[in-house]
Design a protein around this motif. Structure first.
Motif, mmCIF file in Angstrom:
data_model
loop_
_atom_site.group_PDB
_atom_site.id
_atom_site.type_symbol
_atom_site.label_atom_id
_atom_site.label_comp_id
_atom_site.label_asym_id
_atom_site.label_seq_id
_atom_site.Cartn_x
_atom_site.Cartn_y
_atom_site.Cartn_z
ATOM 1 N N GLN A 101 0.834 -1.214 0.000
ATOM 2 C CA GLN A 101 0.000 0.000 0.000
ATOM 3 C C GLN A 101 0.865 1.259 0.000
ATOM 4 N N LEU A 102 1.737 1.326 -0.998
ATOM 5 C CA LEU A 102 2.650 2.463 -1.104
ATOM 6 C C LEU A 102 2.494 3.227 -2.420
ATOM 7 N N THR A 103 1.384 3.011 -3.117
ATOM 8 C CA THR A 103 1.169 3.787 -4.338
ATOM 9 C C THR A 103 0.674 5.178 -3.948
ATOM 10 N N SER A 104 0.851 6.147 -4.854
ATOM 11 C CA SER A 104 0.428 7.518 -4.520
ATOM 12 C C SER A 104 -1.044 7.761 -4.853
ATOM 13 N N ASP A 105 -1.752 6.711 -5.261
ATOM 14 C CA ASP A 105 -3.191 6.834 -5.510
ATOM 15 C C ASP A 105 -3.933 6.769 -4.162
ATOM 16 N N VAL A 106 -4.542 7.871 -3.774
ATOM 17 C CA VAL A 106 -5.203 7.926 -2.458
ATOM 18 C C VAL A 106 -6.728 8.048 -2.580
ATOM 19 N N ASP A 107 -7.239 7.775 -3.785
ATOM 20 C CA ASP A 107 -8.690 7.900 -4.007
ATOM 21 C C ASP A 107 -9.496 6.997 -3.084
ATOM 22 N N ASP A 108 -8.930 5.850 -2.747
ATOM 23 C CA ASP A 108 -9.687 4.888 -1.945
ATOM 24 C C ASP A 108 -9.644 5.210 -0.444
ATOM 25 N N LEU A 109 -8.901 6.224 -0.045
ATOM 26 C CA LEU A 109 -8.827 6.566 1.378
ATOM 27 C C LEU A 109 -10.025 7.421 1.782
ATOM 28 N N PRO A 110 -10.441 7.309 3.040
ATOM 29 C CA PRO A 110 -11.559 8.143 3.503
ATOM 30 C C PRO A 110 -11.112 9.604 3.615
ATOM 31 N N ASP A 111 -12.063 10.527 3.731
ATOM 32 C CA ASP A 111 -11.703 11.948 3.879
ATOM 33 C C ASP A 111 -11.495 12.343 5.342
ATOM 34 N N ASP A 112 -11.767 11.417 6.233
ATOM 35 C CA ASP A 112 -11.662 11.699 7.667
ATOM 36 C C ASP A 112 -10.198 11.963 8.071
ATOM 37 N N ILE A 113 -9.958 13.122 8.670
ATOM 38 C CA ILE A 113 -8.583 13.539 8.980
ATOM 39 C C ILE A 113 -7.906 12.577 9.957
ATOM 40 N N ASP A 114 -8.649 12.131 10.968
ATOM 41 C CA ASP A 114 -8.042 11.207 11.938
ATOM 42 C C ASP A 114 -7.573 9.921 11.259
ATOM 43 N N GLU A 115 -8.393 9.415 10.334
ATOM 44 C CA GLU A 115 -8.007 8.187 9.632
ATOM 45 C C GLU A 115 -6.836 8.440 8.695
ATOM 46 N N LEU A 116 -6.850 9.600 8.060
ATOM 47 C CA LEU A 116 -5.729 9.941 7.172
ATOM 48 C C LEU A 116 -4.435 10.071 7.978
ATOM 49 N N ARG A 117 -4.561 10.607 9.200
ATOM 50 C CA ARG A 117 -3.359 10.733 10.049
ATOM 51 C C ARG A 117 -2.820 9.367 10.460
ATOM 52 N N LEU A 118 -3.723 8.408 10.630
ATOM 53 C CA LEU A 118 -3.257 7.056 10.936
ATOM 54 C C LEU A 118 -2.428 6.506 9.779
ATOM 55 N N GLU A 119 -2.856 6.836 8.550
ATOM 56 C CA GLU A 119 -2.100 6.392 7.375
ATOM 57 C C GLU A 119 -0.735 7.092 7.326
ATOM 58 N N ILE A 120 -0.718 8.375 7.681
ATOM 59 C CA ILE A 120 0.565 9.097 7.762
ATOM 60 C C ILE A 120 1.477 8.422 8.794
ATOM 61 N N ASP A 121 0.901 8.076 9.945
ATOM 62 C CA ASP A 121 1.695 7.434 11.008
ATOM 63 C C ASP A 121 2.270 6.105 10.513
ATOM 64 N N ARG A 122 1.437 5.347 9.791
ATOM 65 C CA ARG A 122 1.910 4.060 9.244
ATOM 66 C C ARG A 122 3.063 4.300 8.280
ATOM 67 N N LEU A 123 2.888 5.282 7.404
ATOM 68 C CA LEU A 123 3.927 5.550 6.406
ATOM 69 C C LEU A 123 5.221 6.026 7.056
ATOM 70 N N ASP A 124 5.097 6.878 8.087
ATOM 71 C CA ASP A 124 6.302 7.350 8.773
ATOM 72 C C ASP A 124 7.059 6.177 9.400
ATOM 73 N N ALA A 125 6.309 5.214 9.934
ATOM 74 C CA ALA A 125 6.962 4.036 10.515
ATOM 75 C C ALA A 125 7.698 3.244 9.428
ATOM 76 N N VAL A 126 7.052 3.098 8.273
ATOM 77 C CA VAL A 126 7.679 2.381 7.150
ATOM 78 C C VAL A 126 8.935 3.125 6.692
ATOM 79 N N ILE A 127 8.796 4.448 6.537
ATOM 80 C CA ILE A 127 9.914 5.260 6.048
ATOM 81 C C ILE A 127 11.085 5.215 7.032
ATOM 82 N N LEU A 128 10.772 5.380 8.325
ATOM 83 C CA LEU A 128 11.838 5.375 9.330
ATOM 84 C C LEU A 128 12.547 4.015 9.362
ATOM 85 N N GLY A 129 11.743 2.960 9.315
ATOM 86 C CA GLY A 129 12.335 1.613 9.295
ATOM 87 C C GLY A 129 13.216 1.420 8.076
#
Ligand SMILES: O=C(O)C(=O)C[C@]1(C(=O)O)C=C[C@@H](O)C=C1
Length: 119
Positions: free
Chosen positions: A31-59
């Motif tokens: 789930q690393l494509t830049s297509d984000v159409d399937d993501l919800p518009d809810d900011i809290d949920e989007l922030r969870l995705e940011i948190d996941r990505l930051d963990a992936v990037i840092l690792g």
């Protein structure tokens, strides 16, 4: 039951040699494509995705740095140079699609891997 063994099903050759470095990872699978159409518009949920990505990037950055140091140690142990300019150019080129910031990012990654220069 379906046989999912690699040799079954098709005569297509298995993809063993990636044609470019981008093909070395299945971006859809992680789930690393830049297509984000399937993501919800809810900011809290989007922030969870940011948190996941930051963990992936840092690792990934930590692992990249460790691998880079290991290469450097192996090369120097066999009398090779501390840096390899041609490889560094390749790394910088990979990030060129991100523009000026991509160049900065590539330089940071290289710095993290090789440690301080001039020692
Ligand atoms: O590819 C190498 O030979 C490395 O040592 C790795 C690496 C890198 O971090 O990408 C680090 C230092 C070199 O100057 C070139 C590239």
């Amino acid at each position: 039951m379906t046989d999912r063994s690699p040799s079954s099903g098709s005569d297509e050759p298995q993809q063993s040699t990636p044609t470019s470095f981008e093909n070395t990872i299945d971006l859809e699978k992680y789930q690393l494509t830049s297509d984000v159409d399937d993501l919800p518009d809810d900011i809290d949920e989007l922030r969870l995705e940011i948190d996941r990505l930051d963990a992936v990037i840092l690792g990934a950055i930590k692992r990249r740095s460790a691998v880079s140091k290991k290469i450097g140690a192996a090369r120097m142990a066999s009398g090779g140079p501390r840096l390899v300019h041609s490889r560094e150019v390749k790394v910088i080129d990979r990030f060129a699609e991100l523009g000026k910031e991509g160049h900065t990012l590539a330089m940071l990654l290289l710095r993290l891997g090789r440690g301080p220069l001039g020692r």
